[in-house]
Design a protein around this motif. Structure first.
Motif, PDB file in Angstrom:
ATOM      1  N   ILE A  15      -3.593  37.417  14.581  1.00  0.00           N
ATOM      2  CA  ILE A  15      -2.131  37.315  14.544  1.00  0.00           C
ATOM      3  C   ILE A  15      -1.451  38.609  14.971  1.00  0.00           C
ATOM      4  CG2 ILE A  15      -2.194  35.560  12.741  1.00  0.00           C
ATOM      5  CD1 ILE A  15      -1.423  37.700  10.735  1.00  0.00           C
ATOM      6  N   SER A  16      -2.244  39.571  15.478  1.00  0.00           N
ATOM      7  CA  SER A  16      -1.703  40.852  15.961  1.00  0.00           C
ATOM      8  C   SER A  16      -0.945  41.589  14.864  1.00  0.00           C
ATOM      9  CB  SER A  16      -0.782  40.623  17.175  1.00  0.00           C
ATOM     10  OG  SER A  16      -1.446  39.951  18.198  1.00  0.00           O
ATOM     11  N   ALA A  17      -1.476  41.542  13.634  1.00  0.00           N
ATOM     12  CA  ALA A  17      -0.835  42.240  12.518  1.00  0.00           C
ATOM     13  C   ALA A  17      -1.096  43.738  12.623  1.00  0.00           C
ATOM     14  CB  ALA A  17      -1.366  41.710  11.187  1.00  0.00           C
ATOM     15  N   PRO A  18      -0.158  44.574  12.176  1.00  0.00           N
ATOM     16  CA  PRO A  18      -0.332  46.026  12.303  1.00  0.00           C
ATOM     17  C   PRO A  18      -1.379  46.604  11.364  1.00  0.00           C
ATOM     18  CG  PRO A  18       1.693  45.541  11.121  1.00  0.00           C
ATOM     19  CD  PRO A  18       1.154  44.222  11.611  1.00  0.00           C
ATOM     20  N   LYS A  19      -1.674  45.917  10.229  1.00  0.00           N
ATOM     21  CA  LYS A  19      -2.634  46.439   9.268  1.00  0.00           C
ATOM     22  C   LYS A  19      -3.264  45.279   8.506  1.00  0.00           C
ATOM     23  CE  LYS A  19       1.059  47.182   5.893  1.00  0.00           C
ATOM     24  NZ  LYS A  19       1.722  48.146   5.008  1.00  0.00           N
ATOM     25  N   VAL A  20      -4.415  45.570   7.866  1.00  0.00           N
ATOM     26  CA  VAL A  20      -5.131  44.552   7.107  1.00  0.00           C
ATOM     27  C   VAL A  20      -4.428  44.257   5.789  1.00  0.00           C
ATOM     28  CG1 VAL A  20      -7.313  44.006   5.964  1.00  0.00           C
ATOM     29  CG2 VAL A  20      -7.328  45.167   8.168  1.00  0.00           C
ATOM     30  N   GLY A  21      -3.829  45.273   5.191  1.00  0.00           N
ATOM     31  CA  GLY A  21      -3.158  45.106   3.904  1.00  0.00           C
ATOM     32  C   GLY A  21      -2.054  44.060   3.964  1.00  0.00           C
ATOM     33  N   GLY A  22      -2.022  43.169   2.977  1.00  0.00           N
ATOM     34  CA  GLY A  22      -0.991  42.139   2.916  1.00  0.00           C
ATOM     35  C   GLY A  22      -1.216  40.971   3.855  1.00  0.00           C
ATOM     36  N   ILE A  23      -2.443  40.834   4.387  1.00  0.00           N
ATOM     37  CA  ILE A  23      -2.702  39.807   5.395  1.00  0.00           C
ATOM     38  C   ILE A  23      -2.642  38.407   4.794  1.00  0.00           C
ATOM     39  CG2 ILE A  23      -5.228  39.568   5.219  1.00  0.00           C
ATOM     40  CD1 ILE A  23      -3.259  40.053   8.478  1.00  0.00           C
ATOM     41  N   VAL A  24      -3.050  38.254   3.519  1.00  0.00           N
ATOM     42  CA  VAL A  24      -2.993  36.942   2.879  1.00  0.00           C
ATOM     43  C   VAL A  24      -1.542  36.523   2.666  1.00  0.00           C
ATOM     44  CG1 VAL A  24      -3.590  35.633   0.814  1.00  0.00           C
ATOM     45  CG2 VAL A  24      -5.236  37.252   1.774  1.00  0.00           C
ATOM     46  N   ARG A  25      -0.714  37.461   2.205  1.00  0.00           N
ATOM     47  CA  ARG A  25       0.717  37.164   2.027  1.00  0.00           C
ATOM     48  C   ARG A  25       1.353  36.782   3.359  1.00  0.00           C
ATOM     49  NH1 ARG A  25       5.224  39.148   3.434  1.00  0.00           N
ATOM     50  NH2 ARG A  25       4.193  40.913   4.445  1.00  0.00           N
ATOM     51  N   LEU A  26       0.984  37.510   4.424  1.00  0.00           N
ATOM     52  CA  LEU A  26       1.543  37.225   5.740  1.00  0.00           C
ATOM     53  C   LEU A  26       1.094  35.857   6.240  1.00  0.00           C
ATOM     54  CD1 LEU A  26       3.219  38.256   8.107  1.00  0.00           C
ATOM     55  CD2 LEU A  26       1.157  39.367   9.015  1.00  0.00           C
ATOM     56  N   THR A  27      -0.154  35.486   5.964  1.00  0.00           N
ATOM     57  CA  THR A  27      -0.651  34.167   6.357  1.00  0.00           C
ATOM     58  C   THR A  27       0.153  33.059   5.686  1.00  0.00           C
ATOM     59  OG1 THR A  27      -2.887  35.055   6.636  1.00  0.00           O
ATOM     60  CG2 THR A  27      -2.668  32.672   6.439  1.00  0.00           C
ATOM     61  N   GLY A  28       0.409  33.220   4.393  1.00  0.00           N
ATOM     62  CA  GLY A  28       1.229  32.238   3.681  1.00  0.00           C
ATOM     63  C   GLY A  28       2.623  32.137   4.257  1.00  0.00           C
ATOM     64  N   PHE A  29       3.192  33.287   4.624  1.00  0.00           N
ATOM     65  CA  PHE A  29       4.522  33.295   5.229  1.00  0.00           C
ATOM     66  C   PHE A  29       4.516  32.566   6.566  1.00  0.00           C
ATOM     67  CE2 PHE A  29       7.313  35.455   8.329  1.00  0.00           C
ATOM     68  CZ  PHE A  29       8.548  35.112   7.795  1.00  0.00           C
ATOM     69  N   ILE A  30       3.466  32.759   7.363  1.00  0.00           N
ATOM     70  CA  ILE A  30       3.355  32.093   8.664  1.00  0.00           C
ATOM     71  C   ILE A  30       3.333  30.578   8.497  1.00  0.00           C
ATOM     72  CG2 ILE A  30       1.779  31.676  10.604  1.00  0.00           C
ATOM     73  CD1 ILE A  30       0.999  34.636  10.444  1.00  0.00           C
ATOM     74  N   ILE A  31       2.500  30.095   7.585  1.00  0.00           N
ATOM     75  CA  ILE A  31       2.384  28.648   7.370  1.00  0.00           C
ATOM     76  C   ILE A  31       3.705  28.068   6.894  1.00  0.00           C
ATOM     77  CG2 ILE A  31       1.229  26.858   6.033  1.00  0.00           C
ATOM     78  CD1 ILE A  31      -0.569  28.101   8.116  1.00  0.00           C
ATOM     79  N   ARG A  32       4.330  28.709   5.917  1.00  0.00           N
ATOM     80  CA  ARG A  32       5.606  28.203   5.380  1.00  0.00           C
ATOM     81  C   ARG A  32       6.689  28.205   6.444  1.00  0.00           C
ATOM     82  NH1 ARG A  32       4.179  31.591   1.135  1.00  0.00           N
ATOM     83  NH2 ARG A  32       5.709  33.130   1.830  1.00  0.00           N
ATOM     84  N   THR A  33       6.790  29.287   7.188  1.00  0.00           N
ATOM     85  CA  THR A  33       7.820  29.397   8.221  1.00  0.00           C
ATOM     86  C   THR A  33       7.657  28.313   9.280  1.00  0.00           C
ATOM     87  OG1 THR A  33       7.964  31.795   7.897  1.00  0.00           O
ATOM     88  CG2 THR A  33       8.843  30.914   9.960  1.00  0.00           C
ATOM     89  N   ALA A  34       6.415  28.122   9.741  1.00  0.00           N
ATOM     90  CA  ALA A  34       6.162  27.125  10.779  1.00  0.00           C
ATOM     91  C   ALA A  34       6.535  25.725  10.303  1.00  0.00           C
ATOM     92  CB  ALA A  34       4.694  27.171  11.199  1.00  0.00           C
ATOM     93  N   LEU A  35       6.095  25.360   9.113  1.00  0.00           N
ATOM     94  CA  LEU A  35       6.356  24.007   8.608  1.00  0.00           C
ATOM     95  C   LEU A  35       7.854  23.777   8.379  1.00  0.00           C
ATOM     96  CD1 LEU A  35       3.383  23.529   6.099  1.00  0.00           C
ATOM     97  CD2 LEU A  35       3.610  22.652   8.444  1.00  0.00           C
ATOM     98  N   ILE A  36       8.542  24.768   7.835  1.00  0.00           N
ATOM     99  CA  ILE A  36       9.983  24.616   7.578  1.00  0.00           C
ATOM    100  C   ILE A  36      10.743  24.445   8.888  1.00  0.00           C
ATOM    101  CG2 ILE A  36      12.044  25.830   6.773  1.00  0.00           C
ATOM    102  CD1 ILE A  36      10.292  27.052   4.563  1.00  0.00           C
TER     103      ILE A  36
END
Length: 444
Positions: free
Chosen positions: A117-138
């Motif tokens: 997902i071209s994230a800048p860092k590994v930290g917070g990657i699970v939170r970011l994944t959840g945000f991606i899924i929620r944003t896409a579905l909404i």
């Protein structure tokens, strides 16, 4: 045991991403081959199923059969699932399922997700994944709700399915449509002047194409643009330029025969859709050669990193442009918003540009030779494939197997990314620490 550990080490993040996409494509091809997937109830040839599956997973939209008339409801559902997986990213979907099942992610899995997902860092990657899924579905559900009144008016109860299909296809920048019942391969040409369809589809395409990290910035910092990451600023500014300038060109030079309202919508839509949606609201064959060339350039640039779009990416174009400006101004480094660009980024951008141009040109040249078609028309198809766009001048359904195989490879390359393929092929090699003697060479 040592051999097993060695093999695991060799399976880098780049290779996992490539294997993930390849596995989903092959599984999709097998499902599309079965008789239940086609309206005629017959087995679809493997190459046709593979082409369609690749196009769906790579969110391209090039097709050899009209999606709305050839595939059954089951086949269309399979295509929609492949589009969703391809748009969100195979790794993103896999990680989301693992998190939902309660599994903890290893450091390597988090690193793979970061690269995917071209994230800048590994930290917070699970939170970011959840945000991606929620944003896409909404966003997809809101898009479907917006399209539903028009499609239910035109298609009755089936309009609900069509609204959902086109919303997902637009947000994932896939370009697949179900409008073939009116005229095969017609896309959205029946809605050239419809404000609701035009504005909704354009919003969905742009929303999917600017990237989830940009949406994370927008959510966190709202209208405080100065607090955005530099990458988000570059993406938003570059996207605005790549929408405004082509829209002005199409308005003044291409659609003079349309009424004022239709001309506005057609120009805006044609500026949005090559990056990299694949829908068209007008017949692309009516564009001049200059208009087709502008569209091809937009298709090659594509969307932004960490988005549902493909192509070289807006940031690649921006970095190369900033490098050229810094050279003209005799500055040592390219820069954006008071921040210097690392030289390695400039090297990567130049490499990506060279790879895309080579694939675009040689792919079009080979297809032109194999099919006896005009070079410009063939280049348009290869730009659409490597940019994972899906716009077509109508050549793809009639191509031979060799030409289709070229487009399949270009679509896969365009979705996975050039650097990912290179890193996957060359990983494990020795890093050269010594330096060769320097000597000047004149360029330009």
């Amino acid at each position: 045991m040592n051999a097993l550990g060695y093999r695991r080490k060799k399976l880098t993040s780049s290779r996992i991403i490539i294997l993930g996409f390849s596995g989903v494509i092959l599984a999709g091809a097998v499902l599309l081959m079965i008789p239940f997937s086609s309206r005629a109830g017959t087995v679809t040839p493997f190459m046709d199923a593979l082409f369609t599956s690749t196009s769906a997973v790579c969110v391209t939209g090039l097709v050899v059969h009209d999606t709305g008339t050839y595939w059954s409801a089951f086949g269309q559902l399979i295509i929609l699932i492949l589009i969703q997986i391809g748009g969100m990213g195979v790794i993103t979907v896999a990680v989301s399922l693992a998190v939902l099942s309660g599994r903890k992610l290893s450091l390597m899995q988090r690193g793979t997700m970061q690269e995917a997902i071209s994230a800048p860092k590994v930290g917070g990657i699970v939170r970011l994944t959840g945000f991606i899924i929620r944003t896409a579905l909404i966003i997809e559900l809101l898009g479907a709700a917006a399209l539903m009144p028009v499609f239910c008016r035109d298609f009755g109860i089936r309009g609900i399915w069509m609204a959902l299909f086109h919303s997902v296809s637009a947000f994932c920048n896939a370009g697949f449509d179900l409008m073939g019942g009116r005229e095969p391969f017609s896309s959205l040409t029946a809605y050239t002047a419809d404000p609701l369809v035009n504005l909704t589809v354009m919003f969905l395409v742009i929303a999917g194409g600017i990237g989830f990290l940009t949406w994370d910035d927008i959510r966190t910092n709202r209208l405080q643009f100065r607090r955005y990451r530099m990458q988000s600023k570059v993406i938003l500014c570059t996207t605005a330029v790549l929408l405004a300038l082509p829209a002005a060109y199409f308005y003044f030079f291409e659609y003079g025969e349309l009424a004022f309202g239709e001309r506005i919508f057609a120009s805006l839509f044609q500026a949005v859709t090559p990056r990299t949606a694949g829908f068209n609201s007008t017949d692309l064959n009516t564009l001049s050669e200059a208009g087709q060339a502008v569209t091809a350039v937009l298709m090659l640039i594509g969307g932004s990193p960490g988005s549902t779009a493909g192509g070289m990416k807006t940031t690649t174009a921006a970095v190369l442009s900033a490098t050229a400006v810094s050279t003209f101004c005799r500055e040592e480094h390219a820069h954006f918003f008071g921040r210097r660009i690392d030289d390695d980024v400039v090297k990567n951008a130049a490499t990506i540009l060279l790879m895309y141009l080579a694939l675009f040109f040689f792919g079009g040249l080979f297809i032109s030779i194999l099919e006896g078609l005009p070079v410009l028309a063939s280049l348009f198809e290869t730009a659409s494939a490597v940019g994972t766009v899906g716009l077509s001048l109508g050549l793809t359904p009639g191509l031979c197997i060799a030409s289709r195989l070229i487009l399949i490879l270009l679509m896969f390359f365009g979705r996975v990314g050039g650097l990912t393929l290179i890193f996957a092929a060359l990983s494990g090699g020795r890093i050269q620490v010594s330096q060769l003697p320097r000597e000047k060479i004149t360029v330009g």
